[in-house]
Design a protein around this motif. Structure first.
Motif, short mmCIF file in Angstrom:
data_model
loop_
_atom_site.label_atom_id
_atom_site.label_comp_id
_atom_site.label_asym_id
_atom_site.label_seq_id
_atom_site.Cartn_x
_atom_site.Cartn_y
_atom_site.Cartn_z
N UNK A 41 5.24 -33.83 -31.35
CA UNK A 41 6.12 -32.81 -30.79
C UNK A 41 5.70 -31.42 -31.26
N UNK A 42 5.42 -31.32 -32.54
CA UNK A 42 5.01 -30.03 -33.11
C UNK A 42 3.69 -29.56 -32.50
N UNK A 43 2.75 -30.47 -32.37
CA UNK A 43 1.43 -30.09 -31.87
C UNK A 43 1.47 -29.70 -30.40
N UNK A 44 2.19 -30.48 -29.62
CA UNK A 44 2.29 -30.12 -28.21
C UNK A 44 2.95 -28.75 -28.06
N UNK A 45 4.00 -28.55 -28.83
CA UNK A 45 4.69 -27.26 -28.76
C UNK A 45 3.75 -26.13 -29.16
N UNK A 46 2.98 -26.38 -30.19
CA UNK A 46 2.07 -25.33 -30.65
C UNK A 46 1.01 -25.02 -29.60
N UNK A 47 0.49 -26.05 -28.97
CA UNK A 47 -0.53 -25.82 -27.95
C UNK A 47 0.06 -25.09 -26.75
N UNK A 48 1.24 -25.49 -26.39
CA UNK A 48 1.90 -24.83 -25.26
C UNK A 48 2.13 -23.36 -25.61
N UNK A 49 2.48 -23.14 -26.85
CA UNK A 49 2.81 -21.81 -27.33
C UNK A 49 1.59 -20.91 -27.45
N UNK A 50 0.52 -21.48 -27.97
CA UNK A 50 -0.62 -20.66 -28.38
C UNK A 50 -1.56 -20.33 -27.23
N UNK A 52 -3.26 -22.52 -25.46
CA UNK A 52 -4.31 -23.52 -25.26
C UNK A 52 -4.15 -24.18 -23.89
N UNK A 53 -2.93 -24.17 -23.41
CA UNK A 53 -2.66 -24.71 -22.08
C UNK A 53 -2.39 -23.57 -21.12
N UNK A 54 -3.14 -23.52 -20.05
CA UNK A 54 -2.94 -22.49 -19.05
C UNK A 54 -1.71 -22.79 -18.21
N UNK A 55 -1.46 -21.95 -17.24
CA UNK A 55 -0.25 -22.10 -16.45
C UNK A 55 -0.27 -23.38 -15.63
N UNK A 56 0.89 -23.77 -15.24
CA UNK A 56 1.04 -25.01 -14.48
C UNK A 56 0.35 -24.95 -13.12
N UNK A 57 0.23 -23.76 -12.58
CA UNK A 57 -0.37 -23.59 -11.25
C UNK A 57 -1.73 -24.23 -11.15
N UNK A 58 -2.42 -24.29 -12.30
CA UNK A 58 -3.77 -24.84 -12.27
C UNK A 58 -3.80 -26.26 -11.78
N UNK A 59 -2.68 -26.94 -11.90
CA UNK A 59 -2.67 -28.34 -11.48
C UNK A 59 -2.46 -28.50 -9.98
N UNK A 60 -2.08 -27.44 -9.32
CA UNK A 60 -1.78 -27.55 -7.90
C UNK A 60 -3.04 -27.50 -7.06
N UNK A 61 -3.16 -28.45 -6.17
CA UNK A 61 -4.31 -28.51 -5.27
C UNK A 61 -4.08 -27.60 -4.08
N UNK A 62 -4.97 -26.64 -3.83
CA UNK A 62 -4.80 -25.76 -2.67
C UNK A 62 -4.71 -26.56 -1.37
N UNK A 63 -5.39 -27.66 -1.34
CA UNK A 63 -5.37 -28.52 -0.16
C UNK A 63 -3.93 -28.91 0.19
N UNK A 64 -3.15 -29.24 -0.82
CA UNK A 64 -1.77 -29.63 -0.57
C UNK A 64 -0.96 -28.46 -0.04
N UNK A 65 -1.46 -27.26 -0.27
CA UNK A 65 -0.78 -26.06 0.22
C UNK A 65 -1.25 -25.70 1.63
N UNK A 66 -2.04 -26.57 2.21
CA UNK A 66 -2.53 -26.29 3.55
C UNK A 66 -3.79 -25.45 3.57
#
Lengths: 160, 160
Positions: A41-50, A52-66
């Motif tokens: 829990x601590x490590x995930x929070x730290x990575x999310x915080x610091x 290390x993880x980019x925005x959620x948008x990166x996971x979205x496939x443009x294809x699904x957006x048409x």
DNA sequence: CGAAATTTGAGCAGAATGCTCAGCTATAGG
DNA sequence: CCTATAGCTGAGCATTCTGCTCAAATTTCG
């Protein structure tokens, strides 16, 4: 925001598990990795915080957006207008990502489009940006190696 | 896997909310969007299922992995060896993404590296792949427009 | 109009979260 | 060698969320 930090082997192992199952709960990760729930829990929070993880948008496939088409537009720009140019490019919705390449005189613009005609229109919009002098458009026909970081993650996880 | 489906305005609104807060719970999303919890849960599950969301790895910043440098290598290949070439490239951990550009004779290879020397080494590895005839390496100096899909999402959300 | 899909509210058992605390390792520095 | 600092662990607890089901209301579309 401590965005300078690099992750360690344990972090990498957590990320690998998350890559395998993005919706895995902290409890499941802890169990799978043989760590305490608290630690994960601590490590995930730290990575999310610091950052290390980019925005959620990166996971979205443009294809699904048409927008199933991807193209790369390289552009030569007047380097004195670089700021205005990148601002103008940011104003085009189909522009997904822009890099300034070596020397800052050339741009690499990643665009998505709904179809060939749409791409043509977007390419025109880019060329029309004041400060852009020459463009070349290359359509991405195939994704030969889909975006991935697993190999690097695996290396980081095994580096003891 | 219904990966042909494109998302609708409600999906887009959910994704926008998720982009703002990647760890938002289904309950929070439902409340924020004025939808039933059930609906949000079903839609998120469907998007996760249908391939609208790519793998979790996409959210990981290579920089956090100790690879702050990004470069784009364009390569000319013997098109008869395309399969072998892309397989060989997939074997290089620093290769993050490979596209076959118009005509399938040119490749765009996105690589990350720890430092300049590392990049030089990786570029050498790529050039050494049998079937690759010429390469050009361009270092990404600046990320002028960081990867984003929000503008397209917003458009999709407002399209009633 | 009528069929099919979607949404909604409700409910419920089980699970996960966020938080705190104290004890237990390491590891680095003096 | 000894100590300080940081990280890991297990435990506990109240609150919240999830996964699932169901029936009714609503919307979509041929």
């Amino acid at each position: 925001m401590n965005s300078e930090r690099t992750i360690d082997a344990t972090d990498a192992r957590i990320l690998l598990a998350l890559a395998a199952d993005p919706r895995a709960t902290v409890v499941a990760l802890a169990e799978q990795l043989g760590l305490s729930r608290n630690t994960v829990q601590a490590r995930v929070a730290r990575m999310e915080q610091s950052g290390a993880l980019g925005s959620f948008e990166r996971r979205i496939t443009p294809k699904a957006l048409g927008h199933p088409l991807t193209a790369f537009v390289t552009a030569q720009v007047n380097q004195h207008q670089l700021a205005e140019v990148s601002q103008a490019l940011a104003g085009i919705a189909e522009v997904v990502e822009v890099f300034g390449l070596s020397g800052e005189t050339d741009l690499l613009v990643r665009v998505v489009a709904a179809d060939a005609e749409d791409l043509y229109r977007v390419a025109g919009q880019i060329l029309a940006v004041p400060g852009i002098e020459r463009t070349t458009t290359a359509l991405a026909m195939r994704e030969l190696v889909p975006h991935r970081l697993t190999p690097l993650l695996r290396r980081a996880a095994n580096r003891c």
